[in-house]
Design a protein around this motif. Sequence first.
Motif, short mmCIF file in Angstrom:
data_model
loop_
_atom_site.label_atom_id
_atom_site.label_comp_id
_atom_site.label_asym_id
_atom_site.label_seq_id
_atom_site.Cartn_x
_atom_site.Cartn_y
_atom_site.Cartn_z
N THR A 140 0.85 -1.20 0.00
CA THR A 140 0.00 0.00 0.00
C THR A 140 0.88 1.24 0.00
OG1 THR A 140 -1.77 -1.14 1.20
CG2 THR A 140 -1.82 1.26 1.21
N LYS A 141 0.67 2.11 -0.94
CA LYS A 141 1.48 3.32 -1.07
C LYS A 141 1.34 4.20 0.17
CE LYS A 141 2.33 7.29 -4.09
NZ LYS A 141 1.90 8.01 -5.32
N GLY A 142 2.48 4.62 0.72
CA GLY A 142 2.48 5.48 1.90
C GLY A 142 2.78 4.75 3.19
N VAL A 143 2.65 3.41 3.19
CA VAL A 143 2.96 2.63 4.39
C VAL A 143 4.46 2.37 4.43
CG1 VAL A 143 2.60 0.44 5.60
CG2 VAL A 143 0.69 1.58 4.45
N LEU A 144 5.11 2.67 5.54
CA LEU A 144 6.55 2.50 5.66
C LEU A 144 6.93 1.03 5.81
CD1 LEU A 144 7.41 5.43 8.12
CD2 LEU A 144 7.52 5.44 5.63
N THR A 145 8.09 0.69 5.27
CA THR A 145 8.64 -0.65 5.46
C THR A 145 9.58 -0.70 6.66
OG1 THR A 145 10.43 -0.13 3.90
CG2 THR A 145 8.45 -1.18 3.01
N ASN A 146 9.98 0.47 7.14
CA ASN A 146 10.82 0.56 8.34
C ASN A 146 10.38 1.77 9.16
OD1 ASN A 146 12.82 0.14 10.23
ND2 ASN A 146 14.41 1.20 9.05
N ARG A 202 -1.06 -2.82 12.59
CA ARG A 202 -0.39 -1.55 12.90
C ARG A 202 0.46 -1.16 11.70
NH1 ARG A 202 0.32 -0.16 18.27
NH2 ARG A 202 2.50 0.42 17.90
N ILE A 203 0.08 -0.03 11.06
CA ILE A 203 0.85 0.47 9.92
C ILE A 203 1.49 1.80 10.31
CG2 ILE A 203 -0.52 -0.71 8.17
CD1 ILE A 203 -2.05 1.89 7.72
N TYR A 204 2.67 2.04 9.78
CA TYR A 204 3.42 3.26 10.08
C TYR A 204 3.45 4.15 8.84
CZ TYR A 204 5.02 0.68 14.19
OH TYR A 204 5.07 -0.02 15.36
N ILE A 205 3.14 5.43 9.04
CA ILE A 205 3.14 6.38 7.93
C ILE A 205 3.98 7.59 8.33
CG2 ILE A 205 0.86 5.62 7.17
CD1 ILE A 205 -0.26 8.20 8.34
N ARG A 206 4.51 8.29 7.33
CA ARG A 206 5.35 9.45 7.60
C ARG A 206 4.58 10.76 7.47
NH1 ARG A 206 10.51 9.60 8.30
NH2 ARG A 206 10.74 7.51 7.41
N LYS A 207 3.64 10.81 6.55
CA LYS A 207 2.87 12.05 6.35
C LYS A 207 1.48 11.86 6.97
CE LYS A 207 3.07 14.48 2.69
NZ LYS A 207 2.93 14.94 1.29
N PHE A 208 1.25 12.51 8.09
CA PHE A 208 -0.02 12.35 8.78
C PHE A 208 -1.17 12.87 7.93
CE2 PHE A 208 -3.35 13.72 11.71
CZ PHE A 208 -3.53 12.56 12.44
N THR A 209 -0.89 13.86 7.07
CA THR A 209 -1.95 14.41 6.22
C THR A 209 -2.50 13.38 5.25
OG1 THR A 209 -0.22 15.26 4.73
CG2 THR A 209 -1.10 16.77 6.37
N ASP A 210 -1.72 12.33 4.97
CA ASP A 210 -2.18 11.29 4.03
C ASP A 210 -2.85 10.12 4.73
OD1 ASP A 210 -1.05 12.80 2.05
OD2 ASP A 210 0.81 11.68 1.98
N LEU A 211 -3.08 10.23 6.04
CA LEU A 211 -3.58 9.10 6.82
C LEU A 211 -4.88 8.55 6.25
CD1 LEU A 211 -3.67 7.18 9.22
CD2 LEU A 211 -4.71 9.03 10.56
N TYR A 212 -5.86 9.40 6.00
CA TYR A 212 -7.16 8.92 5.56
C TYR A 212 -7.06 8.20 4.22
CZ TYR A 212 -9.87 11.14 9.26
OH TYR A 212 -10.41 11.48 10.48
N GLN A 213 -6.25 8.75 3.30
CA GLN A 213 -6.12 8.12 1.99
C GLN A 213 -5.40 6.78 2.10
OE1 GLN A 213 -7.45 9.22 -1.00
NE2 GLN A 213 -6.82 7.17 -1.64
N ASN A 236 -7.74 4.28 3.65
CA ASN A 236 -8.76 3.88 2.66
C ASN A 236 -8.18 2.87 1.67
OD1 ASN A 236 -11.29 4.36 0.88
ND2 ASN A 236 -9.60 4.90 -0.47
N ASP A 237 -6.97 3.15 1.15
CA ASP A 237 -6.36 2.23 0.18
C ASP A 237 -6.10 0.87 0.81
OD1 ASP A 237 -6.42 4.30 -1.58
OD2 ASP A 237 -4.30 4.82 -1.40
N PHE A 238 -5.61 0.86 2.04
CA PHE A 238 -5.28 -0.40 2.70
C PHE A 238 -6.53 -1.24 2.94
CE2 PHE A 238 -4.83 -2.60 6.85
CZ PHE A 238 -3.95 -3.59 6.44
N VAL A 239 -7.54 -0.62 3.53
CA VAL A 239 -8.77 -1.37 3.85
C VAL A 239 -9.45 -1.86 2.57
CG1 VAL A 239 -11.05 -1.19 4.90
CG2 VAL A 239 -9.08 -0.15 6.03
N THR A 240 -9.42 -1.06 1.51
CA THR A 240 -10.04 -1.47 0.25
C THR A 240 -9.31 -2.67 -0.34
OG1 THR A 240 -10.75 0.80 -0.20
CG2 THR A 240 -10.69 -0.72 -2.06
N ARG A 241 -7.99 -2.66 -0.29
CA ARG A 241 -7.21 -3.75 -0.87
C ARG A 241 -7.39 -5.06 -0.10
NH1 ARG A 241 -1.41 -1.34 -2.95
NH2 ARG A 241 -2.28 0.24 -4.36
N ILE A 242 -7.71 -4.95 1.18
CA ILE A 242 -7.93 -6.17 1.96
C ILE A 242 -9.08 -6.99 1.38
CG2 ILE A 242 -8.76 -7.01 4.20
CD1 ILE A 242 -7.10 -4.84 5.52
#
Length: 500
Positions: A257-263, A283-294, A297-303
């Motif tokens: 999923t784009k935006g999810v960190l690998t480290n 538990r997913i880690y992201i760097r840009k909090f402003t992109d959290l909702y997107q 959404n992408d992660f849950v949809t892909r599931i």
Amino acid sequence: MTKESLWMWGLTLIIAFPLANIGLAEGVQRLQRRRNPLSRFLDNTRKLVLPTLAVLLVMRLFLGFENTDLSLQIVQTVYWVAAMVTCLSLINAVLTAKPKTNQWQIYVPGLFYQVARMVVILVIIAYILAAVWEVDLSKVAEALGIGSLVIALALQDTLSNLVSGFLLLFESPFKLGDWIRVGELEGEVIELNWRAVRLKTRERDVVIIPNGVLGGETIYNYTLLDPVHVETIEISFPHSTPPNLVKRVLNDVALTTKGVLTNPAPEVLTKSYGEYTISYDVRIYIRKFTDLYQIRNDFVTRIYYAAKRYKLGIALPVAIEFDKLDVSHLQKSYSSKEIAEFLRTLPYFFSINPEEIDKLAQTSTWEEYGLGEEVIPEGQKVDGLYIIREGRVKVAVNDIQDREHVIAKLSKGEIFGDTAIMPGETSPVSVVATDDLTVIIISRDSAMQLIDRYPKFALEINQFIEERKKALVGVKGTEDESNKNTARNGYLSSRRFIGS
């Protein structure tokens, strides 16, 4: 004053002031061309300070005006007001409460910026009253002291906000651009002044919170010190689905999923066992909090699509009795008969007899992907030929600068994944779904059997591969790099096999 001094001042007024005016004018034009904020300061110096200073010197030195003369006091007042305006323009250029446009500028919080301006104004006004108009400021202070208690009571809320604003600035729990949460409000800090803080919410509304209110609230800062934010998402699947399989699938979906960190890497934990389902925390880690909702959404949809591909089952509310519920409409599938009927419509399979196609359909599989999912990553081995049943994909590759180049767009009836029939080769490109996608996958062994038994089918495949090779010709560079680049930039991946 002696005649020699008068001559010196006269020469200064006649020569130095015009030269200074010319030099300032030239400096203003150059700075304006560069959009330098100091141009306003030099322009005010040339238009406001120099003329009033010249008039003031003439009245004092040559016309003999005394300090008590009303005309001289008025000119002095005008001069110091001009100096105040010029100093304010210098502060406006050097200090900024917004993102810096020049390296030499100094960023300060909005409240400090306003305080600096206020100090300049008060100091110059005090000087004008005391030195020019000879007002006794001590008496003015006494007069103000008498009514200070009344003023303080009347402005207690304002003073509370002012003091709280200073405390917030010194403590610095947040800065411009930070995402914070105060109570139920969440947003980006876009302004901090002497009275209030302005937040811009996700709904693009601006919320104004008085500093006094902020001083008594718990402030959550999502970006201070560590911009990495962890988001926990709860997912449930039926008891019949093995937990280790669920964890592996959820982890793979998170990593792609784009935006999810690998480290730090995503974490999947078994949370609890319900009456009918097992709950998992992702538990997913992201760097840009402003992109959290997107990202969420992408992660849950892909599931959803991953769960259907791996047959994980559908998680349903515990109040529903599973043995009495018909969920067949939730798990769309294609029978071997439907797959065979679709394959017969493709010119690519016209040379193959119907019985062979029926047999091929029984060993073929189908998979579903959601918008944005990577069907075949670049560099991955491909296990079979992919034929698009529904939806569309793009064939793309990233160059050395990690810029994406879309080199083909495929739709219903088109084929990709030809490297499956070339042992040892990996996909030189990535294939990404640009719409909800359903593909039929013919295994490598089945494809090779068709090539062996049907010369015309083999000829079509060979022609397809030759067309790809031709697209790889002519790339410059070393042989190894040439092969790599041609595979990346010349891959056409498809002949059009649109069903009738």
